[in-house]
Motif scaffolding. Structure first.
Motif, PDB file in Angstrom:
ATOM      1  N   LEU A  38       0.831  -1.200   0.000  1.00 43.17           N
ATOM      2  CA  LEU A  38       0.000   0.000   0.000  1.00 43.17           C
ATOM      3  C   LEU A  38       0.868   1.254   0.000  1.00 43.17           C
ATOM      4  O   LEU A  38       0.600   2.211  -0.749  1.00 43.17           O
ATOM      5  N   ALA A  39       1.922   1.260   0.821  1.00 42.05           N
ATOM      6  CA  ALA A  39       2.813   2.423   0.865  1.00 42.05           C
ATOM      7  C   ALA A  39       3.519   2.625  -0.471  1.00 42.05           C
ATOM      8  O   ALA A  39       3.708   3.763  -0.923  1.00 42.05           O
ATOM      9  N   LYS A  40       3.900   1.529  -1.122  1.00 41.65           N
ATOM     10  CA  LYS A  40       4.556   1.626  -2.428  1.00 41.65           C
ATOM     11  C   LYS A  40       3.614   2.218  -3.470  1.00 41.65           C
ATOM     12  O   LYS A  40       4.007   3.084  -4.265  1.00 41.65           O
ATOM     13  N   ASP A  41       2.361   1.769  -3.470  1.00 36.80           N
ATOM     14  CA  ASP A  41       1.392   2.299  -4.435  1.00 36.80           C
ATOM     15  C   ASP A  41       1.084   3.767  -4.160  1.00 36.80           C
ATOM     16  O   ASP A  41       0.960   4.570  -5.097  1.00 36.80           O
ATOM     17  N   LEU A  42       0.961   4.123  -2.890  1.00 33.58           N
ATOM     18  CA  LEU A  42       0.678   5.522  -2.560  1.00 33.58           C
ATOM     19  C   LEU A  42       1.862   6.420  -2.904  1.00 33.58           C
ATOM     20  O   LEU A  42       1.680   7.595  -3.231  1.00 33.58           O
ATOM     21  N   GLN A  43       3.070   5.870  -2.843  1.00 34.11           N
ATOM     22  CA  GLN A  43       4.231   6.645  -3.271  1.00 34.11           C
ATOM     23  C   GLN A  43       4.148   6.954  -4.761  1.00 34.11           C
ATOM     24  O   GLN A  43       4.501   8.054  -5.204  1.00 34.11           O
ATOM     25  N   SER A  44       3.661   5.990  -5.545  1.00 34.40           N
ATOM     26  CA  SER A  44       3.480   6.236  -6.980  1.00 34.40           C
ATOM     27  C   SER A  44       2.419   7.306  -7.215  1.00 34.40           C
ATOM     28  O   SER A  44       2.556   8.140  -8.123  1.00 34.40           O
ATOM     29  N   VAL A  45       1.365   7.289  -6.404  1.00 35.05           N
ATOM     30  CA  VAL A  45       0.320   8.310  -6.529  1.00 35.05           C
ATOM     31  C   VAL A  45       0.896   9.686  -6.204  1.00 35.05           C
ATOM     32  O   VAL A  45       0.650  10.672  -6.918  1.00 35.05           O
ATOM     33  N   GLN A  46       1.680   9.770  -5.138  1.00 36.99           N
ATOM     34  CA  GLN A  46       2.277  11.051  -4.773  1.00 36.99           C
ATOM     35  C   GLN A  46       3.250  11.534  -5.844  1.00 36.99           C
ATOM     36  O   GLN A  46       3.316  12.732  -6.142  1.00 36.99           O
ATOM     37  N   THR A  47       4.002  10.603  -6.438  1.00 34.08           N
ATOM     38  CA  THR A  47       4.922  10.984  -7.511  1.00 34.08           C
ATOM     39  C   THR A  47       4.155  11.543  -8.702  1.00 34.08           C
ATOM     40  O   THR A  47       4.605  12.493  -9.360  1.00 34.08           O
ATOM     41  N   LEU A  48       2.983  10.960  -9.005  1.00 27.91           N
ATOM     42  CA  LEU A  48       2.146  11.475 -10.095  1.00 27.91           C
ATOM     43  C   LEU A  48       1.804  12.941  -9.862  1.00 27.91           C
ATOM     44  O   LEU A  48       1.888  13.770 -10.784  1.00 27.91           O
ATOM     45  N   TYR A  49       1.431  13.282  -8.650  1.00 27.54           N
ATOM     46  CA  TYR A  49       1.070  14.664  -8.337  1.00 27.54           C
ATOM     47  C   TYR A  49       2.304  15.564  -8.289  1.00 27.54           C
ATOM     48  O   TYR A  49       2.266  16.712  -8.758  1.00 27.54           O
ATOM     49  N   ARG A  50       3.386  15.067  -7.718  1.00 26.26           N
ATOM     50  CA  ARG A  50       4.588  15.897  -7.620  1.00 26.26           C
ATOM     51  C   ARG A  50       5.180  16.183  -8.987  1.00 26.26           C
ATOM     52  O   ARG A  50       5.752  17.252  -9.203  1.00 26.26           O
ATOM     53  N   ASP A  51       5.068  15.230  -9.906  1.00 24.51           N
ATOM     54  CA  ASP A  51       5.555  15.488 -11.263  1.00 24.51           C
ATOM     55  C   ASP A  51       4.700  16.521 -11.982  1.00 24.51           C
ATOM     56  O   ASP A  51       5.134  17.097 -12.986  1.00 24.51           O
ATOM     57  N   ALA A  52       3.487  16.742 -11.486  1.00 27.37           N
ATOM     58  CA  ALA A  52       2.613  17.767 -12.065  1.00 27.37           C
ATOM     59  C   ALA A  52       2.779  19.108 -11.371  1.00 27.37           C
ATOM     60  O   ALA A  52       2.054  20.059 -11.681  1.00 27.37           O
ATOM     61  N   GLY A  53       3.714  19.199 -10.417  1.00 31.94           N
ATOM     62  CA  GLY A  53       3.994  20.466  -9.764  1.00 31.94           C
ATOM     63  C   GLY A  53       3.450  20.596  -8.361  1.00 31.94           C
ATOM     64  O   GLY A  53       3.688  21.614  -7.702  1.00 31.94           O
ATOM     65  N   TYR A  54       2.743  19.577  -7.864  1.00 31.10           N
ATOM     66  CA  TYR A  54       2.170  19.653  -6.514  1.00 31.10           C
ATOM     67  C   TYR A  54       3.151  19.008  -5.529  1.00 31.10           C
ATOM     68  O   TYR A  54       3.000  17.850  -5.125  1.00 31.10           O
TER      69      TYR A  54
END
Length: 634
Positions: A297-313
């Protein structure tokens, strides 16, 4: 029963409080600990409490109180004998733990008043420090040595004995994870190369790490209420080892009843996530009915956070909340996502590069000041700077003055030596005296250019090679290199000389892994049966090959060729790789159209593979193949 003097004074005002015998202790400090005050009514119970409080400080060997009733009220006189102050703290018998570390860990300090409870506590602390390092049999004792000036020296004596090794680790209560799997993740009790079957010494920090890893194993199998108790330690009969028994209370296994992944704005309202709700949910592999797995779960949520951070968030939050149903053994997981404001890169600071110029580092960055924040591009930038091979470490940190403000980037590098100078000499019965020299600088004057000069001379060889490489020619994405060589080899019956060089340009096709190169090579070869000599020797002029066409056996004349090459490079470090792959394939054409007297087509492939083995060792596999044909058959 007659009343005491204190009872007779009850209620009278306190007119004075005196302290006699104080030498180093301040009168104000003693008054601050007391309830009895000048001007307040005297209470015997308060006086008894104050005497106990002063005694419990540990600063006094004796306290006597004189009470005198006068017409004005009660006068109190405290006759006190201070304990001596500590002049110095000494340690003896300790070799495994330094004096500074022992002194820092205990509360007994020079310049303070002696306290026997503090001494006993310090002695136990020393024993505990040795136990954490595996010295369970270590002894510690203190000695108070009086001095002529009324002060004392506190001396701690340590008997370390031998370090105790862990002979066996057993588990109790592990019903769902086999003991073999638990042992695989342990550091405690596992033999090292130097333990010779003893199981290794006990270390508290390693054991704490083991407890954390075991807990993580259970969390990843759905045991959310697992408890790992403190180990039971038993000395072996020979008193040279210990056995650890670890009790595990596994608790029930929990499955996912529901998993909600949604985005909310700053006001708590649901909004459409980046990529849509379906795409966001597909990024998390956990499904209803699955056993809860914290790591996945933590690994998948890290991918979700990376998606947002790559968009500038850059400040996106995705913190899971769990609601456990103990009766049904199920867990509800809710992950609210709060993206926060868009963030841009602010200042990019480079530090630690005393030799390497700033632009050598900055041109490898995939980020720029004023651009939207991107976690992936930031990490790729770190890897690219590290891959240069000029630095032992590359650390990137970010700081932000306030939410929504630009994100400043700090790049801290630690430079490593990039130049080599080698000189060698020897003697051979065939080649006579042999001398070699090589000078190589991979980061010439901090510009990122590389220069290599190599020379070798003996009675039968004379070699000179010079190579210069510029990764960003004229500050463009083109790379350029120049190779020059002059070689002479003397055999028993003839000599062969080669003089030439090459000019190569490269350009990234997929930056930074795939590059294309084009090289032009010009070389002149001569084969002669005449007497030829180097600086250190002369070849024989008698040859049985004089009547043979040597030009047909060896390259002779001018070779002019072009060589296109394509390469793939995923190595983590160009100079000192520890992982990755380098592949290249080339076709070299030497044709009369290029003015070449020697004509051929050469195909060549090269592969280098690097695998980290641990403990600083790297396995390298090198492969090379090639085919040479004539242009007519190509």
């Amino acid at each position: 029963m007659p009343t005491t003097e204190a009872e007779q004074a009850r209620g009278l005002p306190v007119v004075s409080i005196q302290f006699l015998g104080l030498r180093k202790m301040a009168r104000e400090d003693q008054l601050a600990r007391m309830q009895v005050r000048v001007g307040q009514p005297f209470l015997p119970d308060a006086l008894s409490r104050d005497v106990r409080e002063l005694w419990n400080t540990g600063y006094f060997d004796d306290i006597e109180v004189d009470l005198e009733r006068t017409d004005r009220g009660v006068a109190l006189r405290f006759q006190m004998r201070e304990r001596p102050s500590i002049k110095a703290v000494e340690f003896s018998g300790n070799s495994e733990i330094e004096n500074d570390k022992l002194s820092e860990a205990i509360d007994v300090k020079a310049g303070t008043v002696i306290s026997y409870p503090a001494l006993r506590k310090a002695t136990q602390k020393i024993r505990d420090m040795y136990a954490e390092k595996g010295y369970f049999l270590a002894e510690a004792a203190f000695e108070v040595v009086p001095q002529r000036d009324g002060e004392i020296i506190v001396r701690f004596t340590v008997k370390e004995h031998e370090q105790v090794s862990v002979r066996r680790v057993t588990f109790i209560g592990n019903d769902h994870i086999p003991e073999e799997q638990l042992r695989e993740v342990l550091i405690t009790g596992n033999m090292s190369l130097l333990s010779f079957g003893s199981g290794g010494a006990f270390r508290q920090d390693a054991f704490d790490r083991d407890v954390f890893i075991i807990s993580s194993l259970y969390y990843d199998r759905g045991f959310l209420s697992v408890q790992i108790n403190a180990p039971r330690v038993m000395l072996t009969p020979d008193r040279n080892g210990i056995e650890l028994a670890i009790t595990i209370n596994e608790g029930p296994q929990f499955r996912i009843r529901s998993l909600r992944l949604f985005e909310r704005d700053q006001d708590g309202r649901d909004v459409e996530p980046i990529g849509g709700r379906r795409h966001l949910r597909e990024m998390v592999t956990a499904r209803q009915g699955d056993v809860f797995n914290r790591t996945e779960l933590a690994k998948d949520l890290q991918s979700v956070q990376t998606l947002y951070r790559d968009a500038g968030y850059a400040n996106v939050k995705a913190e899971p909340a769990t609601d456990i149903d103990q009766d049904r053994r199920e867990v509800d997981v809710a992950v609210p996502i709060v993206r926060g404001p868009l963030v841009k890169f602010g200042r990019i600071e480079v530090r630690g590069n005393s030799k390497t110029r700033d632009k050598v580092i900055r041109r490898e960055l995939e980020i720029a000041e004023g651009e939207l924040f991107s976690e992936t591009r930031l990490e790729r930038s770190r890897r690219r700077v590290m891959a240069l091979g000029y630095f032992e470490r590359v650390d990137i940190s970010t700081d932000q003055a306030a939410e929504g403000e630009p994100m400043n980037v700090n790049i801290e590098v630690g430079e490593r030596p990039t130049g080599t100078f080698q000189v060698g000499a020897g003697f051979s019965s065939i080649e006579s005296f042999i001398a070699t020299a090589q000078v190589q600088q991979a980061n010439l004057f901090g510009t990122g250019q590389s220069l290599s000069i190599q020379g070798q001379v003996s009675g039968l060889r004379q070699l000179i090679n010079i190579r210069w490489f510029e990764p960003y020619f004229l500050d463009t994405n083109f790379s350029a290199s120049v190779d020059l060589f002059d070689q002479l080899r003397i055999y028993n019956d003839f000599s062969q000389s080669s003089l030439g060089g090459s000019l190569t340009f490269g350009y990234p096709l997929i930056d930074p892994t795939v590059r294309a190169f084009i090289a032009y090579n010009l070389q002149q070869d001569k084969v002669s049966t005449a007497t030829t000599s180097t600086f250190l020797g002369t070849a024989s002029s008698v040859s049985v090959f004089q009547r043979l066409p040597l030009a047909n056996l060896f390259n002779y004349g001018i070779t002019s060729s072009i060589r296109p090459t394509i390469s793939y490079d995923s190595r983590d470090n160009r100079l000192f790789p520890t992982s990755g792959v380098y592949l290249s394939g080339s076709v070299e054409l030497a044709s009369s159209l290029l003015g070449s007297e020697n004509q051929f087509v050469r195909y060549r492939t090269t592969g280098r593979f690097y695998y980290p083995l641990g403990a600083g060792f790297v396995l390298k596999l090198n492969t090379e193949s090639g085919v040479v044909t004539s242009p007519s058959s190509a």
